[in-house]
Design a protein around this motif. Structure first.
Motif, mmCIF file in Angstrom:
data_model
loop_
_atom_site.group_PDB
_atom_site.id
_atom_site.type_symbol
_atom_site.label_atom_id
_atom_site.label_comp_id
_atom_site.label_asym_id
_atom_site.label_seq_id
_atom_site.Cartn_x
_atom_site.Cartn_y
_atom_site.Cartn_z
ATOM 1 N N LEU A 145 0.831 -1.201 0.000
ATOM 2 C CA LEU A 145 0.000 0.000 0.000
ATOM 3 C C LEU A 145 0.870 1.258 0.000
ATOM 4 O O LEU A 145 0.542 2.253 -0.658
ATOM 5 C CB LEU A 145 -0.910 0.004 1.225
ATOM 6 N N GLU A 146 1.973 1.226 0.755
ATOM 7 C CA GLU A 146 2.897 2.367 0.798
ATOM 8 C C GLU A 146 3.420 2.711 -0.594
ATOM 9 O O GLU A 146 3.584 3.886 -0.942
ATOM 10 C CB GLU A 146 4.096 2.042 1.691
ATOM 11 N N LYS A 147 3.684 1.675 -1.377
ATOM 12 C CA LYS A 147 4.328 1.854 -2.677
ATOM 13 C C LYS A 147 3.342 1.839 -3.839
ATOM 14 O O LYS A 147 3.751 1.898 -5.001
ATOM 15 C CB LYS A 147 5.375 0.763 -2.882
ATOM 16 N N ALA A 148 2.060 1.760 -3.538
ATOM 17 C CA ALA A 148 1.052 1.636 -4.589
ATOM 18 C C ALA A 148 1.080 2.821 -5.538
ATOM 19 O O ALA A 148 1.250 3.969 -5.118
ATOM 20 C CB ALA A 148 -0.334 1.488 -3.971
ATOM 21 N N TRP A 161 -1.165 2.452 11.528
ATOM 22 C CA TRP A 161 -1.066 3.661 12.344
ATOM 23 C C TRP A 161 -1.678 3.417 13.724
ATOM 24 O O TRP A 161 -2.699 2.732 13.860
ATOM 25 C CB TRP A 161 -1.814 4.814 11.678
ATOM 26 N N ASN A 162 -1.065 4.001 14.734
ATOM 27 C CA ASN A 162 -1.631 4.004 16.074
ATOM 28 C C ASN A 162 -2.672 5.106 16.163
ATOM 29 O O ASN A 162 -2.435 6.227 15.698
ATOM 30 C CB ASN A 162 -0.527 4.224 17.112
ATOM 31 N N ILE A 163 -3.809 4.820 16.748
ATOM 32 C CA ILE A 163 -4.909 5.782 16.777
ATOM 33 C C ILE A 163 -4.523 7.066 17.507
ATOM 34 O O ILE A 163 -4.946 8.160 17.142
ATOM 35 C CB ILE A 163 -6.149 5.144 17.427
ATOM 36 N N GLU A 164 -3.691 6.939 18.526
ATOM 37 C CA GLU A 164 -3.307 8.106 19.310
ATOM 38 C C GLU A 164 -2.059 8.807 18.779
ATOM 39 O O GLU A 164 -1.964 10.037 18.802
ATOM 40 C CB GLU A 164 -3.064 7.706 20.774
ATOM 41 N N SER A 165 -1.080 8.022 18.291
ATOM 42 C CA SER A 165 0.232 8.598 17.965
ATOM 43 C C SER A 165 0.590 8.574 16.489
ATOM 44 O O SER A 165 1.706 8.924 16.110
ATOM 45 C CB SER A 165 1.327 7.885 18.768
ATOM 46 N N GLY A 166 -0.328 8.154 15.629
ATOM 47 C CA GLY A 166 -0.103 8.240 14.200
ATOM 48 C C GLY A 166 0.760 7.136 13.631
ATOM 49 O O GLY A 166 0.759 6.004 14.129
ATOM 50 N N PRO A 167 1.506 7.423 12.567
ATOM 51 C CA PRO A 167 2.262 6.381 11.866
ATOM 52 C C PRO A 167 3.388 5.822 12.717
ATOM 53 O O PRO A 167 3.939 6.520 13.568
ATOM 54 C CB PRO A 167 2.808 7.111 10.637
ATOM 55 N N PRO A 168 3.750 4.549 12.504
ATOM 56 C CA PRO A 168 4.877 3.975 13.232
ATOM 57 C C PRO A 168 6.175 4.667 12.831
ATOM 58 O O PRO A 168 6.297 5.202 11.726
ATOM 59 C CB PRO A 168 4.869 2.505 12.805
ATOM 60 N N SER A 169 7.151 4.652 13.732
ATOM 61 C CA SER A 169 8.424 5.318 13.451
ATOM 62 C C SER A 169 9.270 4.535 12.464
ATOM 63 O O SER A 169 10.153 5.093 11.802
ATOM 64 C CB SER A 169 9.207 5.537 14.746
ATOM 65 N N GLU A 170 9.026 3.244 12.357
ATOM 66 C CA GLU A 170 9.772 2.408 11.417
ATOM 67 C C GLU A 170 8.940 1.191 11.065
ATOM 68 O O GLU A 170 7.916 0.917 11.685
ATOM 69 C CB GLU A 170 11.109 1.973 12.038
ATOM 70 N N GLY A 171 9.397 0.477 10.043
ATOM 71 C CA GLY A 171 8.709 -0.740 9.639
ATOM 72 C C GLY A 171 7.532 -0.479 8.725
ATOM 73 O O GLY A 171 7.325 0.642 8.241
ATOM 74 N N PRO A 172 6.712 -1.518 8.486
ATOM 75 C CA PRO A 172 5.559 -1.372 7.590
ATOM 76 C C PRO A 172 4.629 -0.250 8.041
ATOM 77 O O PRO A 172 4.232 -0.201 9.203
ATOM 78 C CB PRO A 172 4.867 -2.743 7.691
ATOM 79 N N GLY A 173 4.325 0.645 7.139
ATOM 80 C CA GLY A 173 3.413 1.740 7.425
ATOM 81 C C GLY A 173 4.062 3.040 7.838
ATOM 82 O O GLY A 173 3.394 4.063 7.947
ATOM 83 N N ALA A 174 5.387 3.021 8.056
ATOM 84 C CA ALA A 174 6.070 4.242 8.511
ATOM 85 C C ALA A 174 5.947 5.364 7.484
ATOM 86 O O ALA A 174 5.939 6.545 7.841
ATOM 87 C CB ALA A 174 7.538 3.947 8.806
ATOM 88 N N GLU A 175 5.835 5.008 6.211
ATOM 89 C CA GLU A 175 5.727 6.012 5.154
ATOM 90 C C GLU A 175 4.382 5.928 4.422
ATOM 91 O O GLU A 175 4.221 6.490 3.340
ATOM 92 C CB GLU A 175 6.878 5.833 4.154
ATOM 93 N N PHE A 176 3.415 5.264 5.033
ATOM 94 C CA PHE A 176 2.110 5.075 4.405
ATOM 95 C C PHE A 176 1.187 6.251 4.701
ATOM 96 O O PHE A 176 0.808 6.478 5.853
ATOM 97 C CB PHE A 176 1.480 3.770 4.906
ATOM 98 N N VAL A 177 0.854 7.011 3.664
ATOM 99 C CA VAL A 177 -0.114 8.098 3.781
ATOM 100 C C VAL A 177 -1.114 7.930 2.640
ATOM 101 O O VAL A 177 -0.831 8.306 1.496
ATOM 102 C CB VAL A 177 0.540 9.490 3.710
ATOM 103 N N PRO A 178 -2.279 7.339 2.904
ATOM 104 C CA PRO A 178 -3.265 7.138 1.842
ATOM 105 C C PRO A 178 -3.778 8.467 1.307
ATOM 106 O O PRO A 178 -3.739 9.488 1.995
ATOM 107 C CB PRO A 178 -4.377 6.350 2.534
ATOM 108 N N GLU A 179 -4.247 8.429 0.080
ATOM 109 C CA GLU A 179 -4.792 9.648 -0.524
ATOM 110 C C GLU A 179 -6.077 10.102 0.166
ATOM 111 O O GLU A 179 -6.384 11.294 0.197
ATOM 112 C CB GLU A 179 -5.074 9.415 -2.017
#
Length: 239
Positions: A145-148, A161-179
């Protein structure tokens, strides 16, 4: 003024109140949530932009919302495909899956191949109750999804993403920002880190529950089940 949000703890409490005080069944809430998601997809990605929609579903209620959305999208004229590797075994999830199979909507096992053959993705893997590490088989899916190269619409939260703290600092999803993000019932604190198009969906909160949780919800227009808002919660024009 910052957008007012609903914490994970209060979101869970509100869901319970909707089913007790509000007298909603889980089926009803899931149907309304999925309907909201389908309308947001139609708004941002009308059929003329491509009818192939890949819906990635997790094992919980977020995945159920995705299954409902897929059914509505089929009736709108789209061609959905379902990735549902950990199918829920209770009666509700089985019925939702059967409804899709009755429409000959395909369920696939190879997410990455399907990703190459779609026009839009609905991310319905993890919702507001997610915490901890992303477990198999979803790390590679979220990396996909990150690279889609096609737009992604996330249901209630960008998965990982964590509901309170947003995207993880590393690993899967760290750079995932859906449109696109569709916040169900009310926005969650993670929207502080979100920069894409933001919709609020879930037109079912009664005035008493709205007051109890001090919700600042936008006005829905006409028969719409979603409202697009900016970073301050102000309604954006449909025009």
């Amino acid at each position: 003024m910052a957008l007012k949000t609903l914490s994970a703890m209060n979101a869970a409490a509100l869901d319970k109140d909707l089913m007790s005080i509000g007298a909603f069944s889980i089926d009803q809430l899931m149907e309304l949530a999925g309907l909201s998601v389908s309308q947001a997809v139609y708004r941002v990605h009308p059929p003329k932009s491509g009818r192939r929609i890949l819906v990635a579903c997790g094992p919980g209620n977020n995945g159920g919302d995705g299954l409902v959305a897929a059914r509505h999208l089929w009736h709108y004229g789209y061609k959905p495909t379902i990735y549902y590797p950990k199918q829920g075994k209770n009666d509700l999830y089985e019925r939702l899956a059967t409804q899709l199979k009755n429409l000959s909507i395909p369920f696939i096992e190879d997410f990455h191949s399907a990703l190459k053959e779609t026009d839009h993705v609905v991310d319905a893997i993890f919702g507001f109750s997610f915490s901890g590490e992303v477990r198999e088989p979803f790390p590679a899916v979220i990396t996909g999804l990150e690279k889609a190269s096609v737009p992604v619409t996330s249901v209630d939260a960008p998965s990982s993403w964590n509901i309170e703290s947003g995207p993880p600092s590393e690993g899967p999803g760290a750079e995932f920002v859906p449109e696109v993000l569709v916040s169900l019932t009310a926005p969650k604190p993670l929207v502080k880190w979100y920069t894409g198009r933001h919709f609020i969906g879930g037109r079912f909160v009664s005035p008493d529950l709205k007051e109890k949780y001090d919700l600042k919800l936008p006005e829905y227009e006409g028969i719409d089940q979603v409202v697009e808002v900016d970073g301050e919660g102000k309604v954006k024009s449909n025009i």
